[in-house]
Design a protein around this motif. Structure first.
Motif, mmCIF file in Angstrom:
data_model
loop_
_atom_site.group_PDB
_atom_site.id
_atom_site.type_symbol
_atom_site.label_atom_id
_atom_site.label_comp_id
_atom_site.label_asym_id
_atom_site.label_seq_id
_atom_site.Cartn_x
_atom_site.Cartn_y
_atom_site.Cartn_z
ATOM 1 N N LEU A 9 12.041 10.892 39.483
ATOM 2 C CA LEU A 9 13.403 10.826 39.386
ATOM 3 C C LEU A 9 14.058 10.848 40.681
ATOM 4 N N PHE A 10 13.966 11.821 41.443
ATOM 5 C CA PHE A 10 14.665 12.093 42.502
ATOM 6 C C PHE A 10 13.953 11.045 43.777
ATOM 7 N N GLY A 11 12.676 10.459 43.522
ATOM 8 C CA GLY A 11 12.225 9.721 44.566
ATOM 9 C C GLY A 11 12.682 8.270 44.620
ATOM 10 N N TYR A 12 12.109 7.637 45.687
ATOM 11 C CA TYR A 12 12.582 6.349 46.011
ATOM 12 C C TYR A 12 12.729 5.361 44.825
ATOM 13 N N GLY A 13 11.701 5.557 43.857
ATOM 14 C CA GLY A 13 11.972 4.656 42.649
ATOM 15 C C GLY A 13 12.982 4.978 41.477
#
Length: 229
Positions: free
Chosen positions: A142-146
Motif C-alpha cells: 500500500l505504501f510502496g511504489y505500486g
C-alpha cells in the motif's frame, strides 16, 4: 582469515565479518569465533520506525495543506491561484490511491490514516500497528511504489520537475508577467518623458512670446507717451 558461518545448513565464507547476504534484509556482525556453537537468531519487525515514518508523511502532507489554506485569504500572495488548487487536489487523489490486490488493507483509510473535514490527515497509530502486524506485506504494498508511494512520487514530480513542473511553469508565467509589466512601465515612462519635453518646449516658446509682447507693449507705451508729451 575468512569468516565462515553456517545459516540454516548453508555454509557461507566471506572475507569480512559483516554478512549482508545471509538473511534477506538483515546484516550480521560476527564478533567472536565459536566453532560448533548454534545461535538462534530472532528478527523482529521495527514497528515503531515504520510508525514514525508514516507520522512524518502525515506531517509533510498537512504542512502542504496548511500552506494552501493560508493562501485562501484575500490578501495572500497566491490567493485564487488555480495551479495551487490543482497541486493540492492531485495530492488528495494520491492519498486515496487503492491497491486492488490487497485483501484487507487496500487503502490508507483502513490503516489508520484519514482526511478530516478540514482536509488534514489524522493518523491513528494503534490501527496502523495492528494492520502492520496482521498484514505486513499488504501494508508495504500500500505504501510502496505500486500504491500510495508511487502515486505521491508522480504527483510530486508533476509539481517539482524542472522546466515543465507546476512550480517551474508558475515561475515562468510570473517572470513573463513581470517582464511585460516592466516593458509597459518603461513605455509609459518614455511617453511621460516625451510629454514633459513637449510641455517644456511649449513653455519656453510661450515665455519667448510673452517677452516679445512685453517688449512691444513697452515700446507702444513709450510711443504713446511721446505723442502725449
Amino acid at each position: 582469515q575468512d569468516s565462515i558461518v553456517r545459516i540454516d545448513g548453508t555454509q557461507l565464507t566471506r572475507s569480512t565479518n559483516t554478512i549482508t547476504d545471509g538473511v534477506t534484509g538483515v546484516t550480521l556482525g560476527l564478533t567472536t569465533a565459536e566453532v560448533g556453537t548454534t545461535v538462534d537468531l530472532v528478527v523482529d519487525r521495527d514497528v515503531q520506525a515504520s510508525t514514525d515514518a508514516v507520522t512524518k508523511f502525515k506531517e509533510a502532507y498537512n504542512a502542504v495543506r496548511s500552506f494552501f489554506d493560508q493562501q485562501r485569504v484575500a490578501d495572500a500572495p497566491l490567493y485564487g491561484n488555480s495551479m495551487l488548487r490543482t497541486v493540492v487536489d492531485n495530492f488528495q487523489t494520491a492519498l486515496r490511491t487503492k491497491v486492488a490486490t490487497n485483501s484487507l488493507y487496500s487503502s490508507l483509510a483502513v490503516t489508520g490514516l484519514a482526511l478530516d473535514r478540514n482536509g488534514l490527515v489524522q493518523f491513528d497509530t494503534s490501527v496502523f500497528k495492528t494492520a502492520l502486524a496482521a498484514k505486513p506485506i499488504e501494508v508495504e504494498a500500500l505504501f510502496g511504489y505500486g500504491g500510495v508511494g508511487g502515486a505521491f512520487v508522480m504527483a510530486t514530480d508533476t509539481v517539482t520537475q524542472f522546466g515543465v513542473g507546476t512550480v517551474s511553469s508558475q515561475t515562468r508565467a510570473l517572470d513573463d508577467s513581470n517582464s511585460r509589466l516592466k516593458t509597459r512601465a518603461a513605455d509609459a515612462q518614455r511617453r511621460l518623458d516625451l510629454r514633459r519635453e513637449q510641455l517644456v518646449q511649449r513653455y519656453t516658446s510661450m515665455e519667448k512670446v510673452l517677452a516679445q509682447l512685453q517688449q512691444q507693449g513697452a515700446t507702444i507705451t513709450s510711443a504713446v507717451k511721446s505723442l502725449n508729451g
